[in-house]
Write an enzyme that holds these catalytic residues in place. Sequence first.
Site, PDB file in Angstrom:
ATOM      1  N   ASP A  88     -19.604 126.950  33.330  1.00 25.18           N
ATOM      2  CA  ASP A  88     -19.485 127.556  31.997  1.00 25.18           C
ATOM      3  C   ASP A  88     -19.076 129.016  32.167  1.00 25.18           C
ATOM      4  O   ASP A  88     -18.856 129.477  33.295  1.00 25.18           O
ATOM      5  CB  ASP A  88     -20.798 127.418  31.197  1.00 25.18           C
ATOM      6  N   ARG A 181     -21.664 120.120  30.924  1.00 25.81           N
ATOM      7  CA  ARG A 181     -20.899 121.042  31.790  1.00 25.81           C
ATOM      8  C   ARG A 181     -20.229 120.274  32.927  1.00 25.81           C
ATOM      9  O   ARG A 181     -19.079 120.544  33.287  1.00 25.81           O
ATOM     10  CB  ARG A 181     -21.827 122.101  32.380  1.00 25.81           C
TER      11      ARG A 181
END
Length: 345
Positions: A88, A181
């Site tokens: 991220d 993610r």
Amino acid sequence: MKENGIFKSDGIVLLNKSKGISSFKAINKLKWIIKSNKVGHAGTLDPIAEGLLIVMVNNATKFSDNLMKRDKEYFVEFELGYETATYDTEGEVTEKYESEINISYEKIFEVINSFTGEITQIPPMYSAIKINGEKLYELARKGIEVERQARKIKIYSIREINIEQNKISFYAEVSSGTYIRSLVRDIGRKLGVYATMTRLVRTKIDKYSMDESVSLEEIEKKLNDEKEIFEKKLVKDTSDDSSYNENNVDGNGKIEEIIKFKNIECIFNYEKITVSEEKYKKLKNGMTVLVGFKKFKDLHTVVENNLYCVYAKNEISGKKEFKGIVKVTRKSHDKVYLKREKYFI
């Protein structure tokens, strides 16, 4: 355990967590605002993430495992062209695609949809999973990377895929334990250009939706509004020498209304049965009670270790009230043996 909280009810609050605050800080702020004895949450959201957080209040914290393992839905946005250590925008860039990104929409749709169904996924190093008693993110911060076992997860659906140049978003309904993610990272690698998650919003947990949730900011504002209303009434009536406190709000049933509180029985999907006051008291004291077959909708489904929600009639109001959870310990030719579970009022 100290029982000095003002808010005594057992149940859940659907909290809309803002970006930038940890799940731990968010639920403890709620605890402080409503003055409850205990709080817990069913599934962490990273500080970068936002959206639905189920907060268990007081004795509802006993059922964290029950709520933790439910399916979830997320809205995710990500950017093509690079990958970070955390998958991220919080981490350092570790991979970068140097050429111009030129992938057709058809190819992007095809790759994204290829991840639906049952797949294996390797959890990110920046996660709370423990290996040999140490959390992965603690090892990652020390620069240590360890081998992680791939896990089976399920992506039930991916919908509303939106593509704007190198930025992509969609909704994903997934099984418990799925890391969005990691899903983004895997999509980027399959496309051959890398990808990093830029936004994550949890929109659903099982039957609970973000549409039903309330934010800490909303709660604080509404409680302050109630305080102002109370103080204005005091000014008009100088004979009233009382002062404002949270009990005044709760006494008017306002706290539950403001935090959109859901009583604990909403957690359970078990069949409901009603017992007499006498049998309720025996169950409460830890005794095994016998009930007839007529108490159950379908006798064939009544098997050992089955759980049921128990109700008993309030002697004053005459209304049936939720009293807790019982377990079937045995079934004879004409009776079912029940014993209380850990949650019982």
